[in-house]
Each structure stands twice: as structure tokens, then as C-alpha cells.
Scaffold this motif. Sequence first.
Motif, PDB file in Angstrom:
ATOM      1  N   VAL A  66      24.510  32.242  44.942  1.00  0.00           N
ATOM      2  CA  VAL A  66      23.439  31.341  45.394  1.00  0.00           C
ATOM      3  C   VAL A  66      23.241  31.385  46.902  1.00  0.00           C
ATOM      4  N   VAL A  67      24.324  31.352  47.674  1.00  0.00           N
ATOM      5  CA  VAL A  67      24.174  31.277  49.137  1.00  0.00           C
ATOM      6  C   VAL A  67      24.886  32.420  49.853  1.00  0.00           C
ATOM      7  N   ASP A  68      25.287  33.438  49.099  1.00  0.00           N
ATOM      8  CA  ASP A  68      25.849  34.666  49.656  1.00  0.00           C
ATOM      9  C   ASP A  68      27.151  34.438  50.416  1.00  0.00           C
ATOM     10  N   GLU A  69      27.969  33.465  49.976  1.00  0.00           N
ATOM     11  CA  GLU A  69      29.289  33.321  50.577  1.00  0.00           C
ATOM     12  C   GLU A  69      30.151  34.532  50.201  1.00  0.00           C
ATOM     13  N   GLU A  70      31.154  34.813  51.020  1.00  0.00           N
ATOM     14  CA  GLU A  70      31.976  36.005  50.833  1.00  0.00           C
ATOM     15  C   GLU A  70      32.708  35.968  49.495  1.00  0.00           C
ATOM     16  N   PHE A  71      32.745  37.112  48.835  1.00  0.00           N
ATOM     17  CA  PHE A  71      33.479  37.258  47.573  1.00  0.00           C
ATOM     18  C   PHE A  71      33.984  38.697  47.507  1.00  0.00           C
ATOM     19  N   PRO A  72      35.201  38.955  47.968  1.00  0.00           N
ATOM     20  CA  PRO A  72      35.687  40.338  48.117  1.00  0.00           C
ATOM     21  C   PRO A  72      36.148  41.003  46.830  1.00  0.00           C
ATOM     22  N   TRP A  73      36.265  40.244  45.722  1.00  0.00           N
ATOM     23  CA  TRP A  73      36.872  40.795  44.507  1.00  0.00           C
ATOM     24  C   TRP A  73      35.784  41.341  43.577  1.00  0.00           C
ATOM     25  N   ASP A  74      35.201  42.480  43.990  1.00  0.00           N
ATOM     26  CA  ASP A  74      34.065  43.038  43.258  1.00  0.00           C
ATOM     27  C   ASP A  74      34.526  44.063  42.220  1.00  0.00           C
ATOM     28  N   LEU A  75      33.564  44.755  41.611  1.00  0.00           N
ATOM     29  CA  LEU A  75      33.889  45.729  40.581  1.00  0.00           C
ATOM     30  C   LEU A  75      34.707  46.906  41.104  1.00  0.00           C
ATOM     31  N   LEU A  76      34.553  47.238  42.380  1.00  0.00           N
ATOM     32  CA  LEU A  76      35.388  48.294  42.954  1.00  0.00           C
ATOM     33  C   LEU A  76      36.836  47.834  43.018  1.00  0.00           C
ATOM     34  N   GLU A  77      37.060  46.564  43.391  1.00  0.00           N
ATOM     35  CA  GLU A  77      38.420  46.022  43.369  1.00  0.00           C
ATOM     36  C   GLU A  77      38.962  46.027  41.946  1.00  0.00           C
ATOM     37  N   GLY A  78      38.089  45.725  40.974  1.00  0.00           N
ATOM     38  CA  GLY A  78      38.515  45.778  39.580  1.00  0.00           C
ATOM     39  C   GLY A  78      38.912  47.180  39.164  1.00  0.00           C
ATOM     40  N   ALA A  79      38.191  48.180  39.681  1.00  0.00           N
ATOM     41  CA  ALA A  79      38.506  49.567  39.364  1.00  0.00           C
ATOM     42  C   ALA A  79      39.893  49.954  39.861  1.00  0.00           C
ATOM     43  N   LYS A  80      40.339  49.333  40.947  1.00  0.00           N
ATOM     44  CA  LYS A  80      41.680  49.626  41.458  1.00  0.00           C
ATOM     45  C   LYS A  80      42.748  49.238  40.434  1.00  0.00           C
ATOM     46  N   GLY A  81      42.494  48.161  39.702  1.00  0.00           N
ATOM     47  CA  GLY A  81      43.426  47.765  38.649  1.00  0.00           C
ATOM     48  C   GLY A  81      43.480  48.785  37.533  1.00  0.00           C
ATOM     49  N   THR A  82      42.313  49.283  37.120  1.00  0.00           N
ATOM     50  CA  THR A  82      42.270  50.318  36.085  1.00  0.00           C
ATOM     51  C   THR A  82      42.947  51.588  36.579  1.00  0.00           C
ATOM     52  N   GLN A  83      42.728  51.915  37.847  1.00  0.00           N
ATOM     53  CA  GLN A  83      43.369  53.092  38.433  1.00  0.00           C
ATOM     54  C   GLN A  83      44.888  53.001  38.329  1.00  0.00           C
ATOM     55  N   LEU A  84      45.446  51.837  38.680  1.00  0.00           N
ATOM     56  CA  LEU A  84      46.901  51.696  38.642  1.00  0.00           C
ATOM     57  C   LEU A  84      47.423  51.757  37.210  1.00  0.00           C
ATOM     58  N   SER A  85      46.661  51.217  36.256  1.00  0.00           N
ATOM     59  CA  SER A  85      47.058  51.315  34.848  1.00  0.00           C
ATOM     60  C   SER A  85      47.091  52.771  34.406  1.00  0.00           C
ATOM     61  N   ASP A  86      46.029  53.512  34.738  1.00  0.00           N
ATOM     62  CA  ASP A  86      45.975  54.926  34.358  1.00  0.00           C
ATOM     63  C   ASP A  86      47.132  55.714  34.970  1.00  0.00           C
ATOM     64  N   LEU A  87      47.378  55.483  36.257  1.00  0.00           N
ATOM     65  CA  LEU A  87      48.445  56.221  36.940  1.00  0.00           C
ATOM     66  C   LEU A  87      49.826  55.782  36.460  1.00  0.00           C
ATOM     67  N   GLY A  88      49.953  54.499  36.109  1.00  0.00           N
ATOM     68  CA  GLY A  88      51.219  54.017  35.571  1.00  0.00           C
ATOM     69  C   GLY A  88      51.561  54.681  34.251  1.00  0.00           C
ATOM     70  N   LEU A  89      50.571  54.799  33.374  1.00  0.00           N
ATOM     71  CA  LEU A  89      50.792  55.474  32.098  1.00  0.00           C
ATOM     72  C   LEU A  89      51.082  56.961  32.311  1.00  0.00           C
ATOM     73  N   LYS A  90      50.380  57.565  33.256  1.00  0.00           N
ATOM     74  CA  LYS A  90      50.623  58.980  33.556  1.00  0.00           C
ATOM     75  C   LYS A  90      52.035  59.179  34.110  1.00  0.00           C
ATOM     76  N   SER A  91      52.454  58.285  34.970  1.00  0.00           N
ATOM     77  CA  SER A  91      53.806  58.362  35.529  1.00  0.00           C
ATOM     78  C   SER A  91      54.851  58.269  34.432  1.00  0.00           C
ATOM     79  N   SER A  92      54.620  57.358  33.487  1.00  0.00           N
ATOM     80  CA  SER A  92      55.565  57.199  32.389  1.00  0.00           C
ATOM     81  C   SER A  92      55.603  58.445  31.511  1.00  0.00           C
ATOM     82  N   GLU A  93      54.438  58.985  31.213  1.00  0.00           N
ATOM     83  CA  GLU A  93      54.370  60.168  30.347  1.00  0.00           C
ATOM     84  C   GLU A  93      55.017  61.386  31.010  1.00  0.00           C
ATOM     85  N   GLU A  94      54.795  61.515  32.332  1.00  0.00           N
ATOM     86  CA  GLU A  94      55.292  62.703  33.038  1.00  0.00           C
ATOM     87  C   GLU A  94      56.641  62.466  33.717  1.00  0.00           C
ATOM     88  N   ARG A  95      57.109  61.222  33.676  1.00  0.00           N
ATOM     89  CA  ARG A  95      58.420  60.848  34.211  1.00  0.00           C
ATOM     90  C   ARG A  95      58.548  61.240  35.683  1.00  0.00           C
TER      91      ARG A  95
END
Length: 382
Positions: free
Chosen positions: A343-372
Amino acid sequence: MKHNIGIIMNGVTGRMGTNQHLIRSIIAIREQGGVQLANGDVIMPDPILVGRNEEKLKTLADKYNIERWSTDLEACLANPNDIIYFDAQTTVRRAEAIKQAIAAGKHIYCEKPTATSLEGSLELAKLAKEAGVKNGVVQDKLFLPGLLKLKRLIDSGFFGKILSVRMEFGYWVFEGDWQDAQRPSWNYRKEDGGGMVVDMFAHWRYVLDNLFGNVTAVSAYATTHIPKRIDEGGKEYECTADDAAYATFELEGGIVAQVNSSWAVRVNRDDLLTIQVDGTEGSAVAGLRDCKSQHRVNTPKPVWNPDIENPFNFLEQWEEVPANQEFENAFKIQWEQFLKHVVVDEEFPWDLLEGAKGTQLSDLGLKSSEERRWIDVPELSI
């Protein structure tokens, strides 16, 4: 002036959507008279409940005096008065619905993970940026009382140089045979978007990034401790997703974070989530609501000697960090901030790119586990 904001709420018949987002956030905001702005204006959310089960939607709407509900997402997206699209569906359904909402010009607010893969999450962030719609991702744990108290200690310089972080999360989720499970069965099926790493690494990413420093590398081991469970219909099923993950993260500045996450652990600690932070000048342990600290000058001097009774009661040597304020529901706090952002454009830093960082860590975490092996976490951009 009152700003009536139409919100399409998709997936609110689920446990999290109903309790945290509808009842404790949107309904609570409406009951308090809306979100007050600095200029005296008020933001009043006007939700329409959307889902696939007509009976559940009608029951929920009647119980909480919500006038509007629908099983037709396309029709809802076509209404110009509903300017925000919110998604709390299961992960496998989320990305496609968000794409439709972006194409319809809606501002986006959603649960995480935002998609089932990093590529999918980055695509959503890119589409939203290109469409010029405001967007945000739920990162609720940042607003928990325990973590807000911990953040206060960090901001004050209490720790000196932070050395390490230890996080313990989880509890025993019953298998569903002699006691009903506390979590839905899809959580334990990889094909339905389930799994500890997919579910929780998105949380750990924003907690670590925002409190201590960006995650730069991960070493993880994911496993399925309980191979079979009983579903909601009383039928046995194979657990194809991991139900526990044991990870070490390297953060900027050389901080080491060790994070154990399990749905097959019995709790012998103060809370379902505890975060211990150790620094040169002091340490602290935060739970969901409480936080206790121990400064350098109050640190005891134990000596290893297993031949005598332990002379220390270590748990009594910590001091509670006071509240000094009223803490509201974590989901509600972030909802109010996102509404102000729209409504008034106050700051909100937790956008979809920040959300993508969570998916990135999940993907890399699973890859790390698979590849040890250790895997670096590169910076993301769109």
C-alpha cells in the motif's frame, strides 16, 4: 482513509494456512481494526478463500465470518479488486499458481519453498520482477520472540566475535499406527514434495543469512530413519523422503553452523527448536519464545574429572533475556509488513529471490548428501 485490500488466499484449508495465516494473521488484523499507517490511514484486508474442496472452504468461511470463497482460481484472478495473491498450497502446486497470479498482475505473497527446484524458484522471481509486481515470501521464524531477543543480543555486540552456531530442531512424529501422526503423510513422500531438507533448509537459510551471515558452503547427510508410516486413511505407505538431516554450514566471516533436524528424535531440551550461539565475549541459547545468555565474566571454569560428581549445575548458570516488549504472532507481523509494502511501499526485503535462496540450499543440501561432500553456495541473481 481506509484501504480495502482484496487478498486471494489459496490453500488455507491446510493446517498452517488455517491456523497461522487465516486465523492468527488476517482475521486477527481485521478484528483489531486493520493495519494502522503513520498518516492515520488504515489497511483492511478483504480475503477470498480459494481451494479445491468446496465443503472445507464453506465450513471455514462460515466459522470465521468470511463472506467470500471460491474453487475457481481463474475467476478470482480476474477480479481487479483482489490485488494480492497468497499461496499456502503444497509445494508441488505452488509455482504454477503463482505464475498465473503474476500474469494476472497480482502482488505475490507465499509460503516456502516457493518451487520444487532452484530453477523454478528463480523463474518466479524473474517473472515477478519483469511484471513489476511486489512480492514476498513467508520467513516467519525471524519474528519469533526467542529469535528477536537473540537478534537484540547480536545488535548490541554482546557476543563479541561470533564463533559458532548450534541448532537442534525436531520432535518425534508418530508413525500413525498406535497414535495418529502430527504431520500429514505427504511430508514423507518425495514425489509429493515432502522431506526434511526441502521443508526446513529453506528456514535455516533465512535464519542464518539474516542473523549471522550468508551461507557460503554446506555439508549435509539426509536419511530416512522411519521407512514406513500409516497415512490418514489407515494404510501403510513407503517413506520416500528424508525425515532427518544433519548438516554443517559455513557462513561469511568463518562462522560454523551445525544444524540437526529430525522428525525421529525425542526432545530433551528447552524447546522444539534451540539455537546456541557462542562468541568470544558471551553465549546465548534461544528457543521459540525464550532466550538465555551467559557473559564472559559469568562463565564457569569446569575441569574434566569423571572420577567425582559434577560440581556444576550448568543449566542454572544462564540468565534470561527479558522481553521488554509485547510480542505478536510471527506470521501476523510479517503479514502487516507486506501489506504496508503493497500500500505505501514500506521496505520488505524478503522477496521471491530471497525465497529462491532457500530452495537453492535445499537442492545443494540434497546434492551434498548424495555425493557425500562439501558444496559451495554461490550468490544468486536474476
